[in-house]
Motif scaffolding. Structure first.
Motif, short mmCIF file in Angstrom:
data_model
loop_
_atom_site.label_atom_id
_atom_site.label_comp_id
_atom_site.label_asym_id
_atom_site.label_seq_id
_atom_site.Cartn_x
_atom_site.Cartn_y
_atom_site.Cartn_z
N GLY A 477 80.29 22.38 -15.53
CA GLY A 477 78.95 22.82 -15.85
C GLY A 477 78.69 24.21 -15.32
O GLY A 477 79.49 24.78 -14.58
N THR A 568 66.67 26.05 -18.52
CA THR A 568 67.50 24.96 -17.99
C THR A 568 66.67 23.73 -17.65
O THR A 568 67.22 22.73 -17.18
N LYS A 571 67.09 22.24 -14.20
CA LYS A 571 68.38 21.71 -13.77
C LYS A 571 69.12 22.77 -12.97
O LYS A 571 69.15 23.93 -13.36
N VAL A 574 73.88 22.97 -15.43
CA VAL A 574 73.79 22.51 -16.81
C VAL A 574 75.20 22.19 -17.29
O VAL A 574 76.09 23.04 -17.26
N ASP A 575 75.41 20.94 -17.70
CA ASP A 575 76.73 20.52 -18.16
C ASP A 575 76.90 20.92 -19.62
O ASP A 575 76.22 20.41 -20.51
N ASP A 578 77.65 17.94 -22.06
CA ASP A 578 76.70 16.86 -22.26
C ASP A 578 75.96 17.11 -23.57
O ASP A 578 75.23 18.10 -23.70
N SER A 581 72.39 18.18 -23.37
CA SER A 581 72.05 19.42 -22.67
C SER A 581 71.37 20.39 -23.63
O SER A 581 71.60 20.34 -24.84
#
Length: 642
Positions: A477, A568, A571, A574-575, A578, A581
């Motif tokens: 991430g 974000t 977060k 941030v992956d 995902d 996301s």
């Protein structure tokens, strides 16, 4: 971490502690009894046998010193501490007893005070083969009874250096022409003794190093107004410590787990090994909970991957070396388990540490991972380090199961293969115009089934990176930028030409070991291709490389719209893998060139923008003077597509 055992072969530890406070003269002391009491208690906690005496006369002081001397056996660890008034006259140092009413002139000290140099000599004579320590803490200048302040070169303040006999360490609370200070805002101890109390119990710290810490701490807290004076005669006993603790040695076999790695764990660690073998550094991963102070930690672990067979792995040596490089002590951690094969070791922050302290500890460890430190850890065969709750690591590994190449959508963007002019018009919703990234190859990643349906209307954008960072981002991430020109968020661009600047995409000369892979190529760059939802684009702003003379960076996109700041949603990490996301990574863009890419026509705008040779800024992979000379000679560059 391990059980501490008393070393039966350790020397006896004896201490004489004297605190004189209630003087008969006007020379009162404020902290001496507290100092002596607290210091005696702390020494007893580390197995010293202490003798404490407070507010005593010269006769009693002399008796205490004689009695203490008679207890000493050669080879003991001896400590003498005095808190009270001290005076230097005629080249001698005197410890002043409380019955000081007869001291009116400097010639009276020989009769009515204790000669410190004589005390040093008497105690050292009984202990010639080991260590004897002398500590003097004193505060205000001593004023003679006739009312005249001392007019020696020390001006009644501080003490001048004396020659330490072999095997001794002597420290005065302050240097010549200084006064020992009280602790600001407190009234329990003097500043010097306060820091003695804070440091004296440190385990296995050499004596000279320990008192150096005391000196530095006093100097710092006093705003450079007080610095203790040290005299070190420990030539043969440099490793002796006041609190020597024998720690039961950790054995790898005691922590081996019978539980095998799951398939997802195994595949994840194999990818981490590929990263390590390509970069020589461990892949460093941190859970978002560690960086976000608004979230509590359910658990606090350090997980290591070591590219070594467990039969050859020495857990004690590894953790000792690791802790020496980190703001971490062996007592802060406990080994939870080691899985066989390549060593996968789980270490937890000890239960005695409070939750907030555990988070702070992991944050400090994370901030310690400089490039040079990662190089050192790579030499220790460390291919992976994770910090945070174990369930967060399992989540990362879960997404990695879904990250693999999708060769059906690999592309080579060049005339005759994958090429178009202007904005692509193929009926697919992309949220913003998509222009051909000419000169680049795309390695496509699988993100999710029914991709076009899931990401309909999402914009294509780019994030330039070093190759090592690119792989790290895909595996762990991306941590958003918090201090940047346009505020917090992830910075991307709709222009691959802008993303290719060395400030963002490192220009790396291809190592000889990779020549077979890239054939005729000499330089390589990597850029991440991403998709972002239009609602997640917080700002569309001017490029920040300060391009001069109205030079256009990308013929398709105005300079004023080249930087996108992605929300974000608070977060901390941030992956990119995902699917839920706000930004996902869909491919790795690669450009291989026969010479430096700065010679390409589409790169000439670099020279009208910010371009430097700072290690922490632009990664051009060549001295700019050499690149400039190539341009002046008319050198050209070709892109390698095969």
């Amino acid at each position: 971490m391990a059980v501490s055992n008393k070393n039966l072969s350790s020397p006896r530890k004896l201490a004489l502690i004297i605190g004189n406070q209630k003087y008969q003269s006007e020379n009162k002391q404020r902290y001496a009894i507290n100092n002596a009491t607290d210091f005696s208690n702390v020494l007893e906690s580390i197995n010293f046998t202490t003798t404490k005496a407070c507010d005593i006369s010269k006769q009693d002081m002399a008796s205490q010193i004689v009695d203490f001397r008679n207890k000493i056996n050669d080879g003991d660890l001896i400590l003498f501490y005095f808190s009270g008034h001290v005076y230097q006259a005629n080249g001698k140092t005197y410890l002043i007893p409380t019955n000081d009413s007869n001291i009116e002139k400097e010639c009276d000290f020989d009769d009515f005070a204790i000669n410190f140099e004589g005390t040093v000599k008497r105690l050292v004579e009984k202990n010639p083969s080991f260590v004897t320590i002398f500590l003097l803490d004193y505060c205000s200048p001593y004023v003679l009874m006739n009312g005249s302040a001392a007019k020696l070169k020390t001006n009644g303040k501080g003490l001048s250096e004396i020659q330490p006999p072999p095997g001794t360490f002597i420290q005065f609370a302050c240097s010549a022409n200084q006064t020992s200070l009280a602790v600001l805002g407190a009234n329990r101890n003097s500043l010097y003794t306060k820091h003695l109390l804070q440091n004296i119990t440190e385990e296995n710290v050499p004596i000279s190093d320990l008192f150096r810490r005391v000196r530095n701490a006093v100097h710092q807290e006093s705003n450079q107004r007080q610095i203790p004076l040290s005299m070190d005669g420990l030539r043969q006993h440099k490793q002796a410590s006041l609190n020597e603790v024998i720690v039961a040695r950790l054995r790898t076999q005691d922590f081996l787990s019978k539980e095998p790695l799951s398939q997802s764990e195994y595949r994840y660690y194999e990818r981490c090994k590929e990263y390590y073998r390509g970069t020589g550094k461990p892949l460093v991963s941190v859970a978002s909970e560690v960086l976000d102070n608004s979230i509590g930690l359910t658990s606090s672990i350090l997980k290591f991957g070591i590219d070594d067979n467990y039969c050859n792995f020495d857990v004690q040596d590894f953790l000792t070396t690791f802790c020496e490089k980190m703001p971490l002590k062996m007592d802060d951690i406990v080994v939870k388990g080691i899985q066989a094969g390549s060593v996968i070791m789980t270490v937890a922050i000890t239960g005695e540490t409070k939750s907030n302290d555990k988070k702070r500890c992991l944050q400090l460890v994370y901030k310690s991972f400089t490039d040079s430190l990662q190089d050192e850890l790579g030499k220790m065969k460390t291919f992976f380090i994770f910090m945070g709750p174990e369930e967060s690591l399992l989540k990362i590994q879960k997404y990695q199961e879904k990250l693999y190449l999708h060769p059906e959508f690999n592309r080579v963007y060049v005339r005759g293969r994958d090429f178009w002019q202007g904005a692509l018009s193929d009926g697919k919703g992309r949220g913003s115009p998509y222009y051909c990234p000419v000169g680049w190859k795309r390695w496509s990643f699988y993100v999710t089934d029914r991709f076009d349906e899931k990401f309909n209307g999402w914009c294509i954008c780019y994030h330039g990176t070093k190759f090592a960072y690119g792989i790290s981002i895909l595996l762990n991430g991306l941590k958003p930028a918090y201090r940047h020109e346009h505020g917090a968020g992830i910075y991307v661009t709709p222009s691959i030409n802008y993303a290719s600047h060395p400030r963002y995409a490192e220009v790396k000369q291809i190592p000889s070991s990779f020549r077979n892979t890239f054939k005729l190529g000499d330089y390589i760059q990597y850029v991440l291709e991403c998709r972002v939802h239009p609602n997640s684009i917080k700002k569309i702003v001017l490029e920040t490389l300060r391009c001069k003379n109205n030079v256009r960076i990308d013929p398709n996109i105005e300079n004023e719209r080249l930087e996108w700041v992605i929300d974000t949603y608070k977060k901390t990490i941030v992956d990119f893998n995902d699917p839920e996301s706000p930004i996902v990574c869909t491919g790795l863009m690669i450009r291989v060139t026969q010479d430096h890419p700065g010679l390409l026509p589409e790169s000439q705008w670099w020279f009208a923008s910010h371009l430097c040779e700072s290690e922490n800024c632009c990664k051009a992979g060549i001295e700019l003077s050499i690149l400039t000379r190539k341009l002046q000679r008319g050198s050209t560059c070709s892109i390698i597509y095969d």
